[in-house]
Design an enzyme around this catalytic site. Structure first.
Site, PDB file in Angstrom:
ATOM      1  N   HIS A   1       4.615  -5.120  -3.595  1.00 11.85           N
ATOM      2  CA  HIS A   1       5.901  -5.802  -3.418  1.00 11.85           C
ATOM      3  C   HIS A   1       5.714  -7.290  -3.130  1.00 11.85           C
ATOM      4  O   HIS A   1       4.589  -7.773  -2.936  1.00 11.85           O
ATOM      5  CB  HIS A   1       6.707  -5.128  -2.297  1.00 11.85           C
ATOM      6  CG  HIS A   1       6.052  -5.164  -0.942  1.00 11.85           C
ATOM      7  ND1 HIS A   1       6.019  -6.286  -0.151  1.00 11.85           N
ATOM      8  CD2 HIS A   1       5.422  -4.182  -0.230  1.00 11.85           C
ATOM      9  CE1 HIS A   1       5.403  -6.026   0.979  1.00 11.85           C
ATOM     10  NE2 HIS A   1       5.017  -4.746   0.953  1.00 11.85           N
TER      11      HIS A   1
ATOM     12  N   CYS B   1       0.669  -1.592   2.436  1.00 13.24           N
ATOM     13  CA  CYS B   1       1.237  -2.050   1.158  1.00 13.24           C
ATOM     14  C   CYS B   1       0.460  -3.248   0.614  1.00 13.24           C
ATOM     15  O   CYS B   1      -0.237  -3.942   1.356  1.00 13.24           O
ATOM     16  CB  CYS B   1       2.709  -2.419   1.334  1.00 13.24           C
ATOM     17  SG  CYS B   1       3.800  -0.991   1.517  1.00 13.24           S
TER      18      CYS B   1
END
Length: 248
Positions: free
Chosen positions: A208, A224
């Site tokens: 992301h 992440c």
């Protein structure tokens, strides 16, 4: 006779001059001071009775900054710093990114098919495999110590300006540190997921964007993989649902 006339004329001239001198100062002009007391005090003499004071503009002092030797009063406050992953002893100023983490085409020999994503967490790079031994390389932020992971997944979903629902474990963990996370945050520039997100398998991990681009190149996430917003948008347009993702 002539001497008497000359003496009388001289005496008359002396008394006349004195009288004129007295007349000059019968009505003394006003003394006016500049109302700006920070400027030099200017005395102005005038018999007009309507005197406009002269006011000097205050001087503007410009001090040059010369590195660490700039005067303390004008020295800027230091920006927040992040330690470089490539050069551990060199701090990275907040808002900047080291050049090697900018997107670039590189030579990359692999057996993986073009279109595959390979994430090298140790070196903080994401490779999008291209044809002919090439790859498009992006700088990334990865999991902090204790949150590292490796594995193979596929992109199962893509989202633009995704909202964020922190996992309950993360909320509890951060609350113990005095950081209170929202139960949910709408997508937008302040959202930690940034401009785009690509979800990996059925996990909570994503590739992301970020609202903290200065962290690229560092191990700061909860697992992440984060990119600058402009980079994740570029990658998002090149990647399809089903893309193979290898994290090493």
């Amino acid at each position: 006779m002539m001497k008497s006339v000359l003496l009388a004329a001289a005496l008359l001239g002396v008394f006349s001059t004195a009288a004129l001198g007295d007349d000059r100062y019968v009505s003394r002009p006003p003394v006016v001071l500049s109302p700006d007391l920070a400027a030099p005090w200017i005395m102005q003499l005038s018999g007009s009775g309507n005197v406009r004071p002269v006011v000097y503009q205050r001087p503007v002092i410009v001090q040059q900054q010369r590195g660490l030797f700039a005067p303390r009063a004008v020295r800027r406050a230091p920006a927040a710093q992040q330690v470089s992953a490539i050069n551990p002893g060199v701090p990275v100023i907040r808002g900047q990114i080291e050049p090697q983490f900018l997107p670039q085409m590189v030579d990359y020999q692999t057996k993986e098919a073009p279109g595959t994503i390979v994430i090298d967490t140790n070196n903080r790079f994401l490779y999008l495999v291209m044809a002919n031994g090439k790859a498009r390389r992006y700088g990334v932020g990865v999991g902090k110590p204790g949150f590292e992971w490796a594995g193979v997944h596929k992109v199962t979903r893509k989202s633009e300006w995704p909202d964020w629902t922190p996992p309950s474990e993360m909320i509890s963990r951060e609350a113990a540190k005095g950081h209170y996370l929202p139960a949910r945050m709408d997508g937008g520039p302040e959202n930690p997921l940034g401009a785009r997100a690509m979800y990996l398998g059925s996990t909570l991990y994503r590739i992301h964007g970020t609202n903290a681009p200065w962290t690229i190149g560092s191990a700061v996430s909860s697992g992440c993989i984060r990119l600058r917003n402009e980079d994740v948008v570029d990658l998002y347009e090149r990647v399809k649902v089903g893309t193979r993702v290898i994290v090493i």
